[in-house]
Design an enzyme around this catalytic site. Structure first.
Site, PDB file in Angstrom:
ATOM      1  CG  HIS A 165       1.803 -13.781   8.771  1.00  0.00           C
ATOM      2  ND1 HIS A 165       1.623 -12.415   8.790  1.00  0.00           N
ATOM      3  CD2 HIS A 165       2.663 -14.034   7.753  1.00  0.00           C
ATOM      4  CE1 HIS A 165       2.343 -11.871   7.818  1.00  0.00           C
ATOM      5  NE2 HIS A 165       2.977 -12.827   7.167  1.00  0.00           N
ATOM      6  CB  CYS A 252       3.261  -8.110  12.871  1.00  0.00           C
ATOM      7  SG  CYS A 252       1.597  -7.587  12.935  1.00  0.00           S
TER       8      CYS A 252
HETATM    9  C1  CIR Z   1       1.069  -7.558   5.039  1.00  0.00           C
HETATM   10  O1  CIR Z   1       0.105  -7.961   4.396  1.00  0.00           O
HETATM   11  O2  CIR Z   1       2.200  -8.008   4.881  1.00  0.00           O
HETATM   12  C2  CIR Z   1       0.845  -6.464   6.064  1.00  0.00           C
HETATM   13  N1  CIR Z   1      -0.177  -5.590   5.626  1.00  0.00           N
HETATM   14  C3  CIR Z   1       0.460  -7.061   7.400  1.00  0.00           C
HETATM   15  C4  CIR Z   1       1.532  -7.910   7.998  1.00  0.00           C
HETATM   16  C5  CIR Z   1       1.183  -8.398   9.360  1.00  0.00           C
HETATM   17  N2  CIR Z   1       2.243  -9.126   9.900  1.00  0.00           N
HETATM   18  C6  CIR Z   1       2.093 -10.096  10.785  1.00  0.00           C
HETATM   19  O3  CIR Z   1       0.999 -10.462  11.139  1.00  0.00           O
HETATM   20  N3  CIR Z   1       3.196 -10.685  11.222  1.00  0.00           N
END
Ligand code: CIR
Length: 257
Positions: A165, A252
């Site tokens: 992201h 997150c």
């Molecule tokens: C994903 O791949 O969606 C989750 N395992 C990790 C999301 C992390 N979110 C973020 O950095 N905003």
């Protein structure tokens, strides 16, 4: 000032979520401890923390930031996550946010947006075009934020394989100061900002979070952690190893408003 945060502790099957990190499986008990320390840090920053119930149907649901964009002037937008396995996370966040934001809006198909791609920097938003956030989603978000006097610009990170992201690589600290990884520090989009450049060896630390009088930082990044006090910031270092294994960072794990 932020007064509230919404978090969601990991479910026991947290390790079944999406990941590209290649750092091995997370330890659930340790993840719970790290999550609890994170909540305690938010409380220390002065926030009232709402914990949603863990959701084993969505092993990535602890990464609540991806499900909504909540702005400092009280507008909130529910996202349409780019990973199909995460789509079902949004409904619960919608119910949680409705209490605080009566005029919730939503990103519509064919748009996709993950909140992790959206970085509020004063009255401007950077929106990352990524594997998760597409042009239609970014355009829709731009339209939804415009009535609230926010401008938006896009940062294309689709070729930056190290960044899931946009906020894996940038964070806004206020006062025109942007934390940014070396890999994207040269982007024209960031030219007008005072940059705190994060060494490639410590790239994970770029995902820090400014919360009232503190900056939350991921423990184990001494160069970056040393820079912030020199710039006048008080830091709280948090162990994030188990979330890093699932591609997650500090921002997150909460929605703050
Ligand atoms: C994903 O791949 O969606 C989750 N395992 C990790 C999301 C992390 N979110 C973020 O950095 N905003």
């Amino acid at each position: 000032m932020f007064t509230r945060a919404i978090v969601r502790p990991p479910a026991p099957n947290f390790a079944q979520g999406l990941t590209t990190a290649g750092l091995g499986a997370p330890d659930y008990e340790r993840a719970l401890e790290q999550h609890e320390a994170y909540c305690a840090a938010l409380a220390r920053c002065g926030l009232t923390v709402t914990r949603l119930e863990p959701d084993p149907n969505h092993p990535d649901s602890t990464f609540v930031e991806d499900t909504a964009i909540v702005t400092t002037n009280h507008c909130a937008v529910l996202t349409r996550p780019g990973a199909p396995s995460r789509a079902g996370e949004v409904e619960r966040m919608g119910r949680a946010l409705a209490e605080f934001f009566p005029n919730l809006s939503s990103i519509g198909a064919p748009g996709t947006v993950d909140g992790g791609d959206v970085c509020e920097a004063g009255s401007h938003f950077f929106i990352g075009l990524s594997q998760r956030t597409n042009e239609a989603g970014a355009q829709h978000l731009t339209e939804l934020l415009a009535p609230f006097d926010y401008t938006c610009s896009l940062v294309d990170i689709r070729e930056e394989r190290s960044l899931l992201h946009l906020k894996s690589g940038i964070a806004y600290l206020g006062n025109n100061r942007l934390v940014v990884t070396e890999a994207i520090a040269g982007r024209a989009e960031f030219a007008g900002y005072n940059l705190v450049i994060v060494d490639s060896a410590e790239a994970y630390a770029a995902n820090c979070v400014s919360v009232n009088d503190f900056v939350l930082v991921a423990a184990g990044h001494p160069i970056f952690e040393g820079k912030l006090p020199e710039l006048g910031y008080q830091t709280i270092a948090l162990e994030m190893t188990e979330f890093q294994k699932m591609d997650g960072g500090l921002s997150c794990l909460s929605l703050r408003f």
